[in-house]
Every structure is written in C-alpha cells, then in structure tokens.
Design a protein around this motif. Sequence first.
Motif, short mmCIF file in Angstrom:
data_model
loop_
_atom_site.label_atom_id
_atom_site.label_comp_id
_atom_site.label_asym_id
_atom_site.label_seq_id
_atom_site.Cartn_x
_atom_site.Cartn_y
_atom_site.Cartn_z
N LEU A 126 6.41 10.55 4.23
CA LEU A 126 6.77 9.63 5.31
C LEU A 126 5.88 8.41 5.42
O LEU A 126 6.28 7.40 6.00
CB LEU A 126 6.76 10.38 6.65
N CYS A 127 4.68 8.48 4.88
CA CYS A 127 3.73 7.35 4.98
C CYS A 127 3.53 6.64 3.66
O CYS A 127 2.78 5.65 3.59
CB CYS A 127 2.38 7.85 5.51
N THR A 128 4.17 7.13 2.60
CA THR A 128 4.12 6.46 1.30
C THR A 128 5.51 6.57 0.66
O THR A 128 6.40 7.25 1.19
CB THR A 128 3.10 7.13 0.35
N GLU A 129 5.67 5.93 -0.47
CA GLU A 129 6.90 6.04 -1.24
C GLU A 129 6.71 6.98 -2.43
O GLU A 129 7.47 6.92 -3.40
CB GLU A 129 7.36 4.67 -1.71
N GLY A 130 5.71 7.85 -2.33
CA GLY A 130 5.42 8.76 -3.42
C GLY A 130 6.57 9.67 -3.80
O GLY A 130 6.76 10.01 -4.97
N THR A 131 7.36 10.10 -2.79
CA THR A 131 8.50 10.97 -3.08
C THR A 131 9.83 10.23 -3.00
O THR A 131 10.90 10.84 -3.03
CB THR A 131 8.53 12.16 -2.09
N GLY A 132 9.77 8.90 -2.89
CA GLY A 132 10.98 8.08 -2.93
C GLY A 132 11.83 8.15 -1.68
O GLY A 132 13.07 8.21 -1.76
N PHE A 133 11.19 8.10 -0.51
CA PHE A 133 11.94 8.19 0.74
C PHE A 133 13.01 7.10 0.84
O PHE A 133 14.16 7.38 1.21
CB PHE A 133 10.99 8.11 1.94
N SER A 134 12.65 5.87 0.55
CA SER A 134 13.60 4.75 0.72
C SER A 134 14.81 4.87 -0.19
O SER A 134 15.91 4.42 0.17
CB SER A 134 12.88 3.42 0.45
N LEU A 169 0.82 -1.21 0.00
CA LEU A 169 0.00 0.00 0.00
C LEU A 169 0.86 1.26 0.00
O LEU A 169 0.52 2.25 -0.66
CB LEU A 169 -0.92 -0.01 1.23
N ARG A 170 1.97 1.23 0.72
CA ARG A 170 2.86 2.40 0.76
C ARG A 170 3.44 2.71 -0.62
O ARG A 170 3.74 3.87 -0.92
CB ARG A 170 4.01 2.15 1.74
#
Length: 334
Positions: free
Chosen positions: A121-129, A74-75
Amino acid sequence: MVEFAPLAVPWKRRLQTFAVLQFVFSFLILPLLCIAVFIGLLFTKFWFFAVLYATWWYLDWEKPSQGGRRVEVLRRGVIWKYMRDYFPISLVKTAELDPSRNYLAGFHPHGIMASGAFLSLCTEGTGFSALFPGIRPHLMMLNLWFRIPFFRDYLMSGGLVASDKNSAAHVLNRKEGGNLLTIVVGGAQEALDARPGAYTLLLRNRKGFIRLALMHGAALVPIFSFGENELFEQVQNSPGSRLRSVQHRLQRVMGISLPLFHGRGVFQYSFGLMPHRRPIITVVGKPIEVQKKLYPSKEDVDQLHQHYIKELSNLFETHKVKYNVPTDQHLEFS
C-alpha cells in the motif's frame, strides 16, 4: 548452534537482504536517529537549518491529517522490488474497485511490522496501481510517528496518513473518488499476539472503522495478509502473564506496543531482527456496500460489524488452503 549464511550468496539475494534491512532500520532506528539529528543540529554551526525545518514543520503540522504528501518516485523505487522478492510478497485481487468511489479497508493481521501492508500500500513493489488502476492507496499510522522531525516526511512520501477522524474524513470525502483508506484494525495491541501459526484477530470490540464507513458511505474492503505472522518468533507473553501486563502498561503510556520478537540475522539464520524469508500473500476482498448514515445508531454499527466479520472469515476460508493454512484452522476474534 549458530547457522551461518553461505559465503557464496548470489548478488541478487544480497540486494534483497539489504532492501529488507533498510526497512527494519527505518522503523526501529530511523525515528531515534531523526530526533538525534534535529536536536544535534541546534548545538552546531548549522543550527539555522534546524530552525528553518522547525518553522516548516510548524506550518506543515496538519499535513498528515490532510492526505499526506505522496512522492511517486520514492514509491516506485527499485528497492521495493528487491524487498518484495526477499519473502516474497504478492498482492491478490478478488474483485474490482471502482475508481469513481472511495473505500475504507480493514487490514488483518498487524503482524510485528505490518510488512505486507507497507509494501503493498505504501510502495509499488507488488504492483498495486496495475491491479487497481485509478485507485490511490493510503495507510493510516499512529499520529505519534508524524510528530518526529524528518521521519514524518519519509512516512508521508509513501502515502501514510495520520490515524484520526479528521484524516479519515479528508480522504473519504474527496468527491473525485479513487481513494482506498486502509486501517490496520488490530493495531499495536494485536502485534503482541503475532507469532507463527496465530490466527487470532483483535476485532470483536474494534468498531470505530465501521462507524467511519457508515458516516462517509464508504464501501468496506476486508484485506487478509497470509503469512504476516510467520516472519518472527515472539517471547512467550500469554494473556495474564507478567510480561503481557508490563507490555499493556507501556502501551497505555507510550501509545505503542513493544513485542519482544526475534527472527534471523544478516549473516546468520539463527537470531536477529531481520524477518525470516517466508511468503506473504495479501488478499484484497470484495467490497461490502455501505449505506451512508451521518449519525449511525449502535444497532447500525453492530449489524455492519457482524457482516464485516462474516465476509472477512469467508475470505480467509476461501483462500487458506492455497496458502498452506491447515484446513482445521479458523479465524478467532478477541
């Protein structure tokens, strides 16, 4: 006069609007809908499903304070990339985060819906990982929201955790490291000051997160989200006004603030509850080293608090010109 959206809108932009619409729906309507469905099931032939969930809910009651329950599928959903491109939202790294350590971050400002905090912080929409390999972000949210059936599971799937000392201790004490626990320091009260051009942060007397950092020896990371306050207009509610007094009273009773805001609509640009298409740039600052003290004194807390304010101000001043903030504009603290 109402300014309607053109009929010939590219399909991609329609998907972006839908992605943000579901986000607004999730935080304004979905909690009430979840409560209604749970209660409604009790009065139908499917009452047994509600009882089963209630049993699960009881057994799982402490999970939001025990790191939550992330669901990576989901993230990483494609819908978050469409939401990112609607504004657009971007995440900027200014320093590396060591995956063998745990960090406590302060996020500023709250804005109306903390859109930048949620997406980054709650999704990977901005490519945090990809930006911070080996780091697992967690965002704290008021405990109230985790008391809502079904909705609590949706929140935890993104990495949201309860906002209390036990929850913070559970994340920050993980020996393997690699955790970034984020607190939107200004909280719901700061949302009452969220309007375009506002740079006043509710921080002067917010020191609980500083004490947590000292108790757990977690490095402090300042985060400033440029553009967060630009998404909505808000009805005038200056301090001391009758409306602000009513809002403070409701906040004390309910635990949440009720800003009277408006943005644009789905099919027109003049009014509605959709945020405006304005860029958000979330800048993650350099970690501030913290020496662990199980029982920090008032002087310890005040000294680190002043250091944090100074580093946050430096972060703002360093990047403001790049993100269209007037040079004579500075952060103010209340």
